[in-house]
Scaffold this motif. Sequence first.
Motif, PDB file in Angstrom:
ATOM      1  N   VAL A   1      41.933  86.560  35.330  1.00 37.05           N
ATOM      2  CA  VAL A   1      41.040  86.364  34.341  1.00 37.05           C
ATOM      3  C   VAL A   1      41.831  86.509  33.208  1.00 37.05           C
ATOM      4  O   VAL A   1      41.776  86.124  32.010  1.00 37.05           O
ATOM      5  CB  VAL A   1      39.861  86.829  34.323  1.00 37.05           C
ATOM      6  N   ASN A   2      42.822  87.748  33.207  1.00 39.10           N
ATOM      7  CA  ASN A   2      43.595  88.190  32.095  1.00 39.10           C
ATOM      8  C   ASN A   2      44.846  87.559  31.835  1.00 39.10           C
ATOM      9  O   ASN A   2      45.715  88.068  31.213  1.00 39.10           O
ATOM     10  CB  ASN A   2      43.585  89.468  32.077  1.00 39.10           C
ATOM     11  N   GLY A   3      45.096  86.381  32.589  1.00 41.05           N
ATOM     12  CA  GLY A   3      46.470  85.792  32.334  1.00 41.05           C
ATOM     13  C   GLY A   3      47.464  85.812  33.457  1.00 41.05           C
ATOM     14  O   GLY A   3      48.614  84.977  33.283  1.00 41.05           O
ATOM     15  N   ALA A   4      47.350  86.409  34.483  1.00 44.13           N
ATOM     16  CA  ALA A   4      48.139  86.471  35.637  1.00 44.13           C
ATOM     17  C   ALA A   4      48.047  85.092  36.437  1.00 44.13           C
ATOM     18  O   ALA A   4      47.013  84.457  36.369  1.00 44.13           O
ATOM     19  CB  ALA A   4      47.689  87.348  36.787  1.00 44.13           C
ATOM     20  N   ARG A   5      49.105  84.398  36.796  1.00 41.12           N
ATOM     21  CA  ARG A   5      49.168  82.954  37.711  1.00 41.12           C
ATOM     22  C   ARG A   5      48.873  83.403  39.058  1.00 41.12           C
ATOM     23  O   ARG A   5      48.481  82.378  39.707  1.00 41.12           O
ATOM     24  CB  ARG A   5      50.713  82.522  37.376  1.00 41.12           C
ATOM     25  N   ALA A   6      48.851  84.548  39.643  1.00 43.21           N
ATOM     26  CA  ALA A   6      48.783  84.884  41.115  1.00 43.21           C
ATOM     27  C   ALA A   6      48.428  86.310  41.236  1.00 43.21           C
ATOM     28  O   ALA A   6      49.153  87.201  40.425  1.00 43.21           O
ATOM     29  CB  ALA A   6      50.074  84.620  41.913  1.00 43.21           C
ATOM     30  N   ALA A   7      47.527  86.653  42.048  1.00 41.63           N
ATOM     31  CA  ALA A   7      47.128  88.013  42.184  1.00 41.63           C
ATOM     32  C   ALA A   7      46.567  88.026  43.645  1.00 41.63           C
ATOM     33  O   ALA A   7      45.889  87.228  44.162  1.00 41.63           O
ATOM     34  CB  ALA A   7      46.125  88.452  41.324  1.00 41.63           C
TER      35      ALA A   7
ATOM     36  N   PRO B   1      53.651  84.934  34.069  1.00 42.94           N
ATOM     37  CA  PRO B   1      55.114  84.369  33.574  1.00 42.94           C
ATOM     38  C   PRO B   1      55.849  85.434  32.724  1.00 42.94           C
ATOM     39  O   PRO B   1      55.052  85.860  31.389  1.00 42.94           O
ATOM     40  CB  PRO B   1      54.210  83.190  32.744  1.00 42.94           C
ATOM     41  N   ILE B   2      57.007  85.524  32.711  1.00 40.35           N
ATOM     42  CA  ILE B   2      57.831  86.476  31.994  1.00 40.35           C
ATOM     43  C   ILE B   2      57.400  86.251  30.406  1.00 40.35           C
ATOM     44  O   ILE B   2      57.825  87.406  29.632  1.00 40.35           O
ATOM     45  CB  ILE B   2      59.380  86.388  32.260  1.00 40.35           C
ATOM     46  N   GLN B   3      57.410  85.052  29.909  1.00 37.03           N
ATOM     47  CA  GLN B   3      57.553  84.860  28.491  1.00 37.03           C
ATOM     48  C   GLN B   3      56.006  85.258  27.942  1.00 37.03           C
ATOM     49  O   GLN B   3      55.785  85.524  26.918  1.00 37.03           O
ATOM     50  CB  GLN B   3      57.451  83.297  28.129  1.00 37.03           C
ATOM     51  N   LEU B   4      54.896  85.728  28.831  1.00 32.52           N
ATOM     52  CA  LEU B   4      53.736  86.382  28.227  1.00 32.52           C
ATOM     53  C   LEU B   4      53.745  87.924  28.315  1.00 32.52           C
ATOM     54  O   LEU B   4      53.090  88.448  29.066  1.00 32.52           O
ATOM     55  CB  LEU B   4      52.638  85.858  29.127  1.00 32.52           C
TER      56      LEU B   4
ATOM     57  N   LEU C   1      47.851  93.972  30.745  1.00 33.25           N
ATOM     58  CA  LEU C   1      47.471  94.414  32.275  1.00 33.25           C
ATOM     59  C   LEU C   1      47.968  95.604  32.717  1.00 33.25           C
ATOM     60  O   LEU C   1      47.140  96.441  33.357  1.00 33.25           O
ATOM     61  CB  LEU C   1      47.967  93.313  33.133  1.00 33.25           C
ATOM     62  N   LYS C   2      49.203  96.041  32.320  1.00 36.02           N
ATOM     63  CA  LYS C   2      49.576  97.273  32.728  1.00 36.02           C
ATOM     64  C   LYS C   2      48.796  98.329  32.053  1.00 36.02           C
ATOM     65  O   LYS C   2      48.492  99.566  32.549  1.00 36.02           O
ATOM     66  CB  LYS C   2      51.099  97.562  32.234  1.00 36.02           C
ATOM     67  N   MET C   3      48.571  98.338  30.726  1.00 35.86           N
ATOM     68  CA  MET C   3      47.675  99.040  29.969  1.00 35.86           C
ATOM     69  C   MET C   3      46.271  99.131  30.504  1.00 35.86           C
ATOM     70  O   MET C   3      45.561 100.308  30.674  1.00 35.86           O
ATOM     71  CB  MET C   3      47.519  98.899  28.445  1.00 35.86           C
TER      72      MET C   3
END
Length: 141
Positions: A83-89, A103-106, A113-115
Amino acid sequence: MPCSLNVIDGPAREDWMVLLVSRGPRETRPALEDFLPHQQHFVQALNAIQDGNDLVALTLNGRGVIGATKDHKARILANDALVNGARAAGLSGSGTALVIVIPIQLEGVIQRLKMWYKNRHPEFNIIETRFKNPEKSESEE
């Protein structure tokens, strides 16, 4: 007659950031029969790999493992990442680490997500890494 195989290189290292969220040791080991009710996820994951959809396969396999291990917290964590922007989990192996692909550009999504995990789950260890692609020979380039 020699067999010709297509080698899948996987997602390109330069395009993706991988977060591994280590949640500690597994409390119980799933039994083989725990996987049976979730076999459709694994079949769909295999089909996705065969279709070249590596990230879809990662998510579907993770959903199957989540079901087999009855790790409802992992389901919530994986869904939150998506939901927060990951493309796979999804859950790795048979748990308990969560694998999140962004995606690396995000960069903003990666940091958010890390925070998010650090603030809500300080007991988790977050490892930032990338995919490892096979070395290409000069003839393949």
